[in-house]
Design a protein around this motif. Structure first.
Motif, PDB file in Angstrom:
ATOM      1  N   SER A   1      -4.637   2.717  -0.956  1.00 30.66           N
ATOM      2  CA  SER A   1      -5.063   2.384   0.399  1.00 30.66           C
ATOM      3  C   SER A   1      -5.250   0.876   0.554  1.00 30.66           C
ATOM      4  CB  SER A   1      -6.361   3.112   0.757  1.00 30.66           C
ATOM      5  OG  SER A   1      -7.405   2.703  -0.104  1.00 30.66           O
TER       6      SER A   1
ATOM      7  N   SER B   1       0.826  -1.207   0.000  1.00 34.44           N
ATOM      8  CA  SER B   1       0.000   0.000   0.000  1.00 34.44           C
ATOM      9  C   SER B   1       0.863   1.260   0.000  1.00 34.44           C
ATOM     10  CB  SER B   1      -0.926   0.000   1.218  1.00 34.44           C
ATOM     11  OG  SER B   1      -1.636   1.209   1.329  1.00 34.44           O
TER      12      SER B   1
ATOM     13  N   LYS C   1      -8.974   8.236   0.965  1.00 35.38           N
ATOM     14  CA  LYS C   1      -7.582   8.146   1.405  1.00 35.38           C
ATOM     15  C   LYS C   1      -7.402   8.464   2.883  1.00 35.38           C
ATOM     16  CE  LYS C   1      -5.583   7.420  -2.649  1.00 35.38           C
ATOM     17  NZ  LYS C   1      -4.689   6.282  -2.930  1.00 35.38           N
TER      18      LYS C   1
ATOM     19  N   LEU D   1      -9.947   2.501   6.628  1.00 34.21           N
ATOM     20  CA  LEU D   1      -9.669   3.196   5.375  1.00 34.21           C
ATOM     21  C   LEU D   1      -8.438   4.077   5.481  1.00 34.21           C
ATOM     22  CD1 LEU D   1     -13.310   4.213   4.394  1.00 34.21           C
ATOM     23  CD2 LEU D   1     -11.960   2.358   3.451  1.00 34.21           C
TER      24      LEU D   1
ATOM     25  N   ASP E   1      -4.748   5.705   4.906  1.00 34.65           N
ATOM     26  CA  ASP E   1      -3.835   5.965   3.801  1.00 34.65           C
ATOM     27  C   ASP E   1      -2.419   5.698   4.285  1.00 34.65           C
ATOM     28  OD1 ASP E   1      -2.929   8.879   1.813  1.00 34.65           O
ATOM     29  OD2 ASP E   1      -2.508   6.748   1.561  1.00 34.65           O
TER      30      ASP E   1
ATOM     31  N   CYS F   1      -7.631  -0.594   2.001  1.00 36.37           N
ATOM     32  CA  CYS F   1      -9.028  -0.977   1.773  1.00 36.37           C
ATOM     33  C   CYS F   1      -9.271  -1.302   0.310  1.00 36.37           C
ATOM     34  CB  CYS F   1      -9.976   0.105   2.261  1.00 36.37           C
ATOM     35  SG  CYS F   1     -10.003   1.589   1.271  1.00 36.37           S
TER      36      CYS F   1
END
Length: 446
Positions: free
Chosen positions: A308, A302, A422, A434, A436, A310
């Protein structure tokens, strides 16, 4: 003393079972038939000339299992992923190779469980298929729970349900409609109705903890009752899933059996019973190893890719992990066999929603981890809309490409939604939601 275990001797592709006659089932589940579309006939003429019986049996097993699929070209990704992990390659390489390696393993697990079912009978075989049908998702979820990455567990399971309902089913209806423009595509509504009811029950158990959380906030109640409600709901969901298996395998078996006619000509086992057990154990071990690599590297990936966690968990993992099953559903849609395509998409979604998700809550409970059924507003809303629009799409028993196109567009919108989110959203159970990771290098942990 002679062994009573069943043995299989192959000769040029023919199978003779000694000690225990292979059972030919009257019908197979849609998952078996769907996966069989990616299999290819093995040429055993050369192997059958080997004089040593033990060596010949071993070579036949290797050829049938490793080379009997069109996805065999992806098997080298398994040792490459292990080598990449041992020699500390870049994390994205380990992540990508692990995902590619999981794809043929998932298809081969379906093949091996089907081979075992020839000896155990249709009922035990059906239970085995129901248990191993989503083995990859379950193993990834358990390993993520072990690392206390609850958000990864929730996202990956949510993504599997949504991808089955919108991506797989949408692509199947769209491709089937395009390929059969001059034919009326019809399917049996009865099986679709049962799966839809199970999905709605699962949604009900997801929505209640979410509503309870906000009701508790307004009343000033602590968050623990939400966890207790989720655990109680999970027990109810597992009971419902057991009833679903009884309905599927005993009382209303005819609704779920696939009449194969010309779809799958093969009706005999090609490997022995104990060979199948050994292959199933070995493949499960490799799935566990690769899944552990995926869980360990997902956060670094990520950060490197700037995406992200997610989005990777909800969109990328389900697409790659279930690629074999999804491809099979689409292939049969091209052949105007929508009953199989619908059974694969809806059946897999119902199994994850009513079995894998509540089982993860119970396992987390045993491990002392606070995992609930509250997937937060955005995630639960996406799940609810996916189930509702799928139910409306399948209500009349007929299909055309426009229905599939609408489902695909809904999936694209949901994917775009999770791609652009993000920033972390609030969560009461201590799980970063969620996040970032490319910006703040946070981990999805309790």
């Amino acid at each position: 003393m002679a062994s009573k275990e069943p043995s299989v001797m192959e000769n040029g592709g023919h199978v003779v079972c000694k000690g225990k006659e292979a059972i030919i089932r009257p019908g197979r589940t849609a998952h078996n038939v769907s996966s069989s579309s990616l299999r290819k006939k093995s040429d055993l003429s050369l192997v059958s000339k080997v004089r040593c019986g033990l060596l010949r049996s071993l070579l036949i097993n290797l050829q049938e299992v490793l080379l009997g699929t069109k996805l065999s070209v992806l098997f080298p990704a398994i040792p490459l992923a292990i080598v990449a992990q041992q020699y500390n390659f870049d994390r994205p390489w380990i992540f990508t190779l692990s995902l590619l390696g999981l794809t043929p393993l998932a298809e081969r697990v379906s093949f091996v469980t089907e081979q075992i079912a020839y000896y155990t009978g249709s009922t035990v075989g059906g239970l085995l298929n129901a248990t191993c049908g989503n083995a990859t998702e379950l193993i990834i979820a358990i390993l993520a729970l072990k690392e206390k990455k609850i958000a990864v567990v929730k996202y990956s399971l949510l993504g599997s349900i949504i991808s089955n309902l919108l991506l797989v089913l949408g692509t199947s209806l769209f491709c089937g409609g395009i390929a059969n423009l001059n034919k009326e595509q019809r399917y049996d509504k009865k099986q679709a109705d049962v799966n839809s009811i199970m999905l709605l029950l699962g949604l009900f158990c997801h929505v209640l903890p979410l509503l309870f959380q906000y009701a508790g906030k307004s009343a000033g109640l602590p968050s623990m009752p939400t966890l207790h409600l989720s655990r109680a709901s999970s027990i109810v969901m597992l009971i419902a899933y057991i009833a679903y298996l009884v309905f599927q395998l005993w009382t209303h078996r005819d609704l779920f059996e696939t009449q194969e006619d010309d779809l799958v000509p093969e009706e005999t086992a090609v490997i022995g019973f104990w060979s199948g057990i050994a292959w199933l154990i070995g493949m499960t071990a490799f799935i566990a190893v690769l899944s552990e690599y995926v869980v360990e590297t997902i956060e670094d990936v990520s950060s490197t890719w700037g995406i992200s966690v997610c989005f990777i968990s909800i969109i990328l993992l389900p697409i790659v992990g279930n690629a074999a099953e999804h491809a099979g559903a689409i292939i049969f849609a091209f052949k105007n066999k929508l009953d199989i395509s619908l059974a694969v998409a809806l059946g897999s979604a119902a199994q994850i929603s009513m079995f894998v998700v509540p089982l993860c809550v119970i396992i987390a409970w045993i491990m002392g981890i606070k995992m609930d059924l509250n997937f937060n507003i955005l995630e639960t809303g996406s799940l609810a809309l996916s189930i509702i629009i799928t139910s409306f799409t399948l209500q009349d028993g007929t299909s055309h490409y426009m229905k599939g196109l609408v489902l695909l567009l809904c999936y694209i919108v949901i994917g775009a939604c999770f791609f652009v989110v993000k920033t972390p959203l609030p969560n009461t159970d201590g799980v970063l939601n969620l996040g970032d990771l490319s910006a703040n290098n946070r981990e999805f942990r309790v």
